[in-house]
Enzyme design. Structure first.
Site, PDB file in Angstrom:
ATOM      1  N   THR A 128      11.732   2.545  -2.092  1.00 60.27           N
ATOM      2  CA  THR A 128      12.917   2.231  -1.354  1.00 60.27           C
ATOM      3  C   THR A 128      13.478   0.852  -1.655  1.00 60.27           C
ATOM      4  OG1 THR A 128      11.899   3.811   0.066  1.00 60.27           O
ATOM      5  CG2 THR A 128      14.176   2.620   1.011  1.00 60.27           C
ATOM      6  N   ASP A 169       9.084  -1.244  -9.101  1.00 64.59           N
ATOM      7  CA  ASP A 169       8.370  -0.681  -7.937  1.00 64.59           C
ATOM      8  C   ASP A 169       7.070  -0.918  -7.929  1.00 64.59           C
ATOM      9  OD1 ASP A 169       7.802   1.680  -9.140  1.00 64.59           O
ATOM     10  OD2 ASP A 169       8.705   2.930  -7.868  1.00 64.59           O
ATOM     11  N   PRO A 201       0.824  -1.288   0.115  1.00 69.21           N
ATOM     12  CA  PRO A 201      -0.067   0.045   0.096  1.00 69.21           C
ATOM     13  C   PRO A 201       0.774   1.287   0.103  1.00 69.21           C
ATOM     14  CG  PRO A 201      -0.315  -1.055   2.127  1.00 69.21           C
ATOM     15  CD  PRO A 201       0.715  -2.094   1.337  1.00 69.21           C
TER      16      PRO A 201
HETATM   17  N1  ATP Z   1      11.792   0.597   6.453  1.00 63.62           N
HETATM   18  C1  ATP Z   1      11.770   1.833   6.292  1.00 63.62           C
HETATM   19  N2  ATP Z   1      11.965   2.246   7.642  1.00 63.62           N
HETATM   20  C2  ATP Z   1      11.843   3.487   7.476  1.00 63.62           C
HETATM   21  N3  ATP Z   1      11.597   4.436   6.809  1.00 63.62           N
HETATM   22  C3  ATP Z   1      11.365   3.845   5.371  1.00 63.62           C
HETATM   23  C4  ATP Z   1      11.192   2.680   5.437  1.00 63.62           C
HETATM   24  N4  ATP Z   1      10.935   2.159   3.993  1.00 63.62           N
HETATM   25  C5  ATP Z   1      10.562   3.398   3.495  1.00 63.62           C
HETATM   26  N5  ATP Z   1      10.981   4.442   4.339  1.00 63.62           N
HETATM   27  C6  ATP Z   1      10.668   5.743   4.052  1.00 63.62           C
HETATM   28  O1  ATP Z   1       9.167   6.120   3.815  1.00 63.62           O
HETATM   29  C7  ATP Z   1       8.854   6.916   2.772  1.00 63.62           C
HETATM   30  C8  ATP Z   1       8.053   6.159   1.710  1.00 63.62           C
HETATM   31  O2  ATP Z   1       8.775   5.248   1.255  1.00 63.62           O
HETATM   32  P1  ATP Z   1       8.750   4.798  -0.431  1.00 63.62           P
HETATM   33  O3  ATP Z   1       8.553   6.198  -1.234  1.00 63.62           O
HETATM   34  O4  ATP Z   1       9.731   3.841  -0.615  1.00 63.62           O
HETATM   35  O5  ATP Z   1       7.092   4.228  -0.296  1.00 63.62           O
HETATM   36  P2  ATP Z   1       6.398   3.650  -1.595  1.00 63.62           P
HETATM   37  O6  ATP Z   1       5.554   2.481  -1.243  1.00 63.62           O
HETATM   38  O7  ATP Z   1       7.065   3.363  -2.812  1.00 63.62           O
HETATM   39  O8  ATP Z   1       5.264   4.604  -1.753  1.00 63.62           O
HETATM   40  P3  ATP Z   1       4.186   5.085  -3.081  1.00 63.62           P
HETATM   41  O9  ATP Z   1       3.009   3.946  -2.691  1.00 63.62           O
HETATM   42  O10 ATP Z   1       3.770   6.327  -2.617  1.00 63.62           O
HETATM   43  O11 ATP Z   1       4.633   4.938  -4.309  1.00 63.62           O
HETATM   44  C9  ATP Z   1      10.188   7.503   2.361  1.00 63.62           C
HETATM   45  O12 ATP Z   1      10.527   8.609   3.023  1.00 63.62           O
HETATM   46  C10 ATP Z   1      11.244   6.185   2.686  1.00 63.62           C
HETATM   47  O13 ATP Z   1      12.519   6.859   2.819  1.00 63.62           O
END
Ligand code: ATP
Ligand code: GNG
Length: 206
Positions: free
Chosen positions: A19, A86, A12
């Site tokens: 990341t 991703d 979600p």
């Molecule tokens: N395991 C983790 N621990 C701490 N912070 C995290 C972790 N994983 C991701 N983050 C941080 O949380 C935020 C969201 O991560 P990310 O952008 O990778 O999510 P996403 O699932 O790709 O989001 P979206 O659904 O909007 O595309 C970023 O600021 C990232 O640095």
């Protein structure tokens, strides 16, 4: 010939897909396909008024992902080259089932199937599950303006929709492994061992 590894990271909003996909791409020396977020002309409007803007937004995501998927297939999959993304194109159905109603939902589903049924799909899925609190913290940490007032019940529904969708994908495609990560407990960013455990599981499957 067996399809080259096509890895998709899913989960979600804010679960950590981009990341983790970027970290794995570096570790495994793979090209990474990332969702284009910044150039989306409807996302702001959608978060302000979902009823008015959902169809345009879902169609925009679908057309972009369709183009990216076709390019990924031509550039990598057809040439036997592994790749990581991703997202999984299936997320279009997860979101559209939540945001579209009645007639529009049906039309959208038909278009989704016409565009994607004959294209190769990811054959390894990494699913990051996370609770509402975790997602809210990560969304806040990232600080995208359009997500500032994100509706908590919408996010909670998506968490549940994702669980149901992954169960459904597992049934539809039993040969595609789904590696589920508990995103509340496993911190692949700060904890090197936890990241290595994930990357070794992927290496074994490739
Ligand atoms: N395991 C983790 N621990 C701490 N912070 C995290 C972790 N994983 C991701 N983050 C941080 O949380 C935020 C969201 O991560 P990310 O952008 O990778 O999510 P996403 O699932 O790709 O989001 P979206 O659904 O909007 O595309 C970023 O600021 C990232 O640095
Ligand atoms: N409605 C809707 N449908 C989608 O297919 C979709 N894919 C991503 N998103 C939202 C999540 C993040 O806020 C932001 C960036 O991922 O866009 C979507 N929203």
């Amino acid at each position: 010939m067996k399809q080259a590894p096509f890895i998709a990271v899913e989960g979600p909003i804010g679960a950590g897909k981009t990341t983790l996909a970027s970290m794995l791409a570096e570790e495994l020396s793979l090209p990474v396909i990332k969702e284009i977020v910044e150039e989306n002309p409807f996302i702001d409007k959608f978060y302000q008024n979902m009823d008015d803007w959902s169809f345009q937004l879902e169609m925009f995501f679908l057309c972009n992902r369709y183009k990216q998927l076709k390019d990924t297939v031509t550039e990598y999959i057809d040439r036997g080259k592994p790749v990581i993304s991703d997202y999984h194109i299936y997320k279009n159905l997860i979101f559209s089932d939540r945001t579209l109603q009645g007639n529009e939902r049906g039309k959208y589903r038909q278009i989704y199937h016409v565009l994607t049924d004959d294209l190769p799909k990811p054959n390894i899925i990494i699913y990051i599950r996370a609770e509402l609190d975790t997602l809210l913290k990560r969304i806040a940490k990232r600080g995208r303006s359009f997500e500032e007032g994100i509706d908590h019940s919408y996010l909670q529904q998506l968490i549940e929709d994702y669980d149901a969708a992954m169960a459904s994908l597992a049934e539809q495609e039993p040969s595609t492994p789904i590696i589920t990560i508990d995103g509340n407990a496993v911190d692949f960013v700060e904890n090197k061992e936890q990241f290595e455990a994930i990357s070794s599981r992927i290496k074994e499957l490739m």
